[in-house]
Write a protein that holds these residues in place. Structure first.
Motif, mmCIF file in Angstrom:
data_model
loop_
_atom_site.group_PDB
_atom_site.id
_atom_site.type_symbol
_atom_site.label_atom_id
_atom_site.label_comp_id
_atom_site.label_asym_id
_atom_site.label_seq_id
_atom_site.Cartn_x
_atom_site.Cartn_y
_atom_site.Cartn_z
ATOM 1 N N VAL A 275 48.576 50.720 39.832
ATOM 2 C CA VAL A 275 49.487 50.536 38.691
ATOM 3 C C VAL A 275 50.377 49.308 38.897
ATOM 4 C CG1 VAL A 275 51.292 51.591 37.290
ATOM 5 C CG2 VAL A 275 49.442 53.006 38.186
ATOM 6 N N ILE A 276 50.856 49.099 40.124
ATOM 7 C CA ILE A 276 51.677 47.909 40.391
ATOM 8 C C ILE A 276 50.864 46.644 40.140
ATOM 9 C CG2 ILE A 276 52.851 46.587 42.190
ATOM 10 C CD1 ILE A 276 53.725 49.223 43.435
ATOM 11 N N ASP A 277 49.628 46.627 40.598
ATOM 12 C CA ASP A 277 48.795 45.442 40.394
ATOM 13 C C ASP A 277 48.488 45.239 38.915
ATOM 14 O OD1 ASP A 277 47.434 43.207 41.367
ATOM 15 O OD2 ASP A 277 45.525 44.256 41.463
ATOM 16 N N LEU A 278 48.282 46.334 38.212
ATOM 17 C CA LEU A 278 47.997 46.252 36.778
ATOM 18 C C LEU A 278 49.177 45.675 36.017
ATOM 19 C CD1 LEU A 278 45.647 47.056 34.867
ATOM 20 C CD2 LEU A 278 46.845 49.212 34.482
ATOM 21 N N GLU A 279 50.384 46.039 36.422
ATOM 22 C CA GLU A 279 51.581 45.604 35.702
ATOM 23 C C GLU A 279 52.128 44.278 36.209
ATOM 24 O OE1 GLU A 279 54.437 48.760 35.874
ATOM 25 O OE2 GLU A 279 53.420 49.944 34.358
ATOM 26 N N LYS A 280 52.061 44.043 37.528
ATOM 27 C CA LYS A 280 52.720 42.871 38.116
ATOM 28 C C LYS A 280 51.754 41.904 38.799
ATOM 29 C CE LYS A 280 56.835 44.533 37.151
ATOM 30 N NZ LYS A 280 57.718 43.875 36.160
ATOM 31 N N GLN A 281 50.461 42.260 38.871
ATOM 32 C CA GLN A 281 49.486 41.470 39.619
ATOM 33 C C GLN A 281 49.987 41.234 41.049
ATOM 34 O OE1 GLN A 281 47.840 38.078 37.649
ATOM 35 N NE2 GLN A 281 47.497 39.160 35.735
ATOM 36 N N LEU A 282 50.325 42.351 41.672
ATOM 37 C CA LEU A 282 50.899 42.340 43.018
ATOM 38 C C LEU A 282 50.420 43.573 43.775
ATOM 39 C CD1 LEU A 282 53.092 41.201 45.037
ATOM 40 C CD2 LEU A 282 54.700 42.732 43.884
ATOM 41 N N LEU A 283 49.986 43.356 45.024
ATOM 42 C CA LEU A 283 49.596 44.456 45.905
ATOM 43 C C LEU A 283 50.502 44.386 47.135
ATOM 44 C CD1 LEU A 283 45.718 44.140 45.600
ATOM 45 C CD2 LEU A 283 47.101 46.051 44.763
ATOM 46 N N PRO A 284 51.610 45.117 47.133
ATOM 47 C CA PRO A 284 52.632 44.945 48.183
ATOM 48 C C PRO A 284 52.134 45.321 49.571
ATOM 49 C CG PRO A 284 53.506 46.154 46.288
ATOM 50 C CD PRO A 284 52.024 46.083 46.110
ATOM 51 N N ASP A 285 52.424 44.430 50.538
ATOM 52 C CA ASP A 285 52.108 44.728 51.934
ATOM 53 C C ASP A 285 52.838 45.974 52.418
ATOM 54 O OD1 ASP A 285 50.525 42.505 51.993
ATOM 55 O OD2 ASP A 285 51.896 41.269 53.181
ATOM 56 N N LYS A 286 53.990 46.273 51.820
ATOM 57 C CA LYS A 286 54.779 47.428 52.260
ATOM 58 C C LYS A 286 54.032 48.744 52.027
ATOM 59 C CE LYS A 286 59.388 45.394 51.735
ATOM 60 N NZ LYS A 286 59.803 45.556 53.144
ATOM 61 N N ILE A 287 53.034 48.722 51.165
ATOM 62 C CA ILE A 287 52.173 49.901 50.978
ATOM 63 C C ILE A 287 50.840 49.686 51.684
ATOM 64 C CG2 ILE A 287 50.959 51.358 49.322
ATOM 65 C CD1 ILE A 287 53.068 50.706 47.264
ATOM 66 N N THR A 288 50.228 48.534 51.443
ATOM 67 C CA THR A 288 48.860 48.297 51.916
ATOM 68 C C THR A 288 48.730 48.387 53.437
ATOM 69 O OG1 THR A 288 48.559 46.795 50.039
ATOM 70 C CG2 THR A 288 46.907 46.736 51.775
ATOM 71 N N LEU A 289 49.583 47.699 54.146
ATOM 72 C CA LEU A 289 49.418 47.634 55.605
ATOM 73 C C LEU A 289 49.691 48.966 56.301
ATOM 74 C CD1 LEU A 289 50.847 44.072 56.377
ATOM 75 C CD2 LEU A 289 48.487 44.782 55.943
ATOM 76 N N PRO A 290 50.794 49.692 55.984
ATOM 77 C CA PRO A 290 50.971 51.000 56.635
ATOM 78 C C PRO A 290 49.835 51.977 56.337
ATOM 79 C CG PRO A 290 53.030 50.275 55.626
ATOM 80 C CD PRO A 290 51.961 49.339 55.157
ATOM 81 N N VAL A 291 49.318 51.946 55.105
ATOM 82 C CA VAL A 291 48.235 52.874 54.755
ATOM 83 C C VAL A 291 46.947 52.473 55.460
ATOM 84 C CG1 VAL A 291 46.874 53.806 52.843
ATOM 85 C CG2 VAL A 291 49.322 53.453 52.561
ATOM 86 N N LEU A 292 46.740 51.180 55.674
ATOM 87 C CA LEU A 292 45.577 50.718 56.457
ATOM 88 C C LEU A 292 45.628 51.304 57.868
ATOM 89 C CD1 LEU A 292 44.227 47.076 56.593
ATOM 90 C CD2 LEU A 292 44.498 48.409 58.671
ATOM 91 N N PRO B 16 44.035 35.538 34.340
ATOM 92 C CA PRO B 16 43.601 36.371 35.464
ATOM 93 C C PRO B 16 43.719 37.861 35.160
ATOM 94 C CG PRO B 16 45.746 35.380 35.914
ATOM 95 C CD PRO B 16 45.238 34.746 34.663
ATOM 96 N N ILE B 17 42.707 38.604 35.575
ATOM 97 C CA ILE B 17 42.693 40.059 35.428
ATOM 98 C C ILE B 17 42.784 40.660 36.824
ATOM 99 C CG2 ILE B 17 41.358 42.061 34.663
ATOM 100 C CD1 ILE B 17 40.041 40.262 32.587
ATOM 101 N N PRO B 18 43.748 41.539 37.091
ATOM 102 C CA PRO B 18 43.901 42.095 38.446
ATOM 103 C C PRO B 18 42.658 42.868 38.880
ATOM 104 C CG PRO B 18 45.265 43.291 36.871
ATOM 105 C CD PRO B 18 44.752 42.092 36.156
ATOM 106 N N PHE B 19 42.234 42.634 40.130
ATOM 107 C CA PHE B 19 41.043 43.285 40.677
ATOM 108 C C PHE B 19 41.393 44.545 41.454
ATOM 109 C CE2 PHE B 19 37.264 42.996 43.707
ATOM 110 C CZ PHE B 19 36.362 43.473 42.765
ATOM 111 N N GLY B 20 42.676 44.667 41.848
ATOM 112 C CA GLY B 20 43.099 45.807 42.648
ATOM 113 C C GLY B 20 42.799 47.166 42.035
ATOM 114 N N PRO B 21 43.079 47.370 40.737
ATOM 115 C CA PRO B 21 42.796 48.688 40.154
ATOM 116 C C PRO B 21 41.327 49.087 40.259
ATOM 117 C CG PRO B 21 44.278 47.454 38.741
ATOM 118 C CD PRO B 21 43.831 46.514 39.813
#
Length: 289
Positions: A146-163, A257-262
């Protein structure tokens, strides 16, 4: 221990519990989706102020806890009774209690989707560590999508800890073995990194962001390298269909650009539940063609 034993022996109660938990987490995810991009923007502004040796503007503390949630139109503080997942929105008929301004239905949809997906995972995996891991994985993907869909952003604060969390879960072979998970991280990141730089050399344009590399690596950490071809195939197919549909309907223009994250998130969730079956079906189809 009695509660755990009770949930283990009563699947319907476990599913109902997961649905309720998903609704509560969905309410929190709405806060994350709204506030985290703002928090990151403020951090970037502070860093820019430090580099330029200009005094930073004095702002009130802003994080996932403070300030208290309020109506963006009239500033009415949201009370605890107005913040009950699903029920509050329905009782208020989707409007602010004070100014009667319409509340975005996105908040309701996130809560419902989180509840449904959580119940589905509880039914699919049963009670245990795989279900817990799948729930955490799914909630993170929902927020990122949803963040990527709205802001075209994939925050490291979520991505890296979950990785890293995915690697920890797979130390016990929860979804794959740790060797496959580690290879999945490297293969996921480097594969999209190579595509990105190859596309840029050929066209002079950037086809995706670094957040997509990290999200793909995250999926590799949870699902193993074996699931990555299926994930990218599903995500690319869905992205192409939706993108072409949006262009034909003139909702977006060419070059936007269309976000690819979703699409990666949805494909990763599908691979979590049915990855081996879909891969086997695809190989059987190709073998029989």
């Amino acid at each position: 221990m009695l509660l755990i034993s009770f949930l283990q022996t009563n699947p319907p109660l476990w599913v109902a519990t997961a649905v309720c938990l998903g609704l509560i987490v969905g309410s929190f995810l709405n806060v994350v989706i709204h506030r985290l991009p703002i928090m990151l923007e403020r951090e970037w502004q502070e860093h820019c102020a430090e580099l330029s040796a200009t005094p930073a503007a004095d702002t009130e503390p802003y994080n996932l806890v403070v300030p208290r949630s309020r109506c963006p139109h009239c500033g009415h503080p949201i009370s605890a009774l107005e913040n009950i997942p699903l029920l509050s929105y329905l009782l208020l008929r989707g409007r602010c209690r004070a100014c009667k301004t319409r509340i975005s239905p996105r908040y309701l949809l996130i809560e419902i989707l989180s509840g449904i997906l959580s119940g589905w995972l509880a039914w699919h995996f049963g009670f245990g560590w795989p279900a817990l891991g799948a729930l955490l994985f799914t909630w993170a993907l929902l927020a990122l999508a949803v963040i990527d869909l709205e802001k075209q952003l994939l925050p490291d604060k979520i991505t890296l800890p979950v990785l890293w969390l995915g690697l920890l879960f797979n130390l016990g072979h929860t979804f794959t073995d740790v060797r496959s998970a580690l290879i999945g991280v490297v293969a996921g990141y480097l594969s999209l990194w190579c595509v990105y730089h190859g596309f840029r050399l050929l066209t002079g344009k950037e086809g995706m962001g670094y957040g997509d590399f990290k999200l793909y690596a995250l999926l590799g950490a949870w699902l193993g390298w074996q699931s990555l071809p299926l994930v990218i195939l599903l995500a690319s197919a869905a992205g192409a269909v939706v993108g072409i549909g949006l262009i034909l309907s003139r909702r977006v223009q060419r070059g936007i650009p269309i976000p690819f994250g979703p699409y990666l998130a949805v494909a990763g969730w599908i691979a979590l539940l049915w990855g081996p079956q879909l891969t086997r079906a695809y190989l059987d189809l190709m073998g029989g063609a």
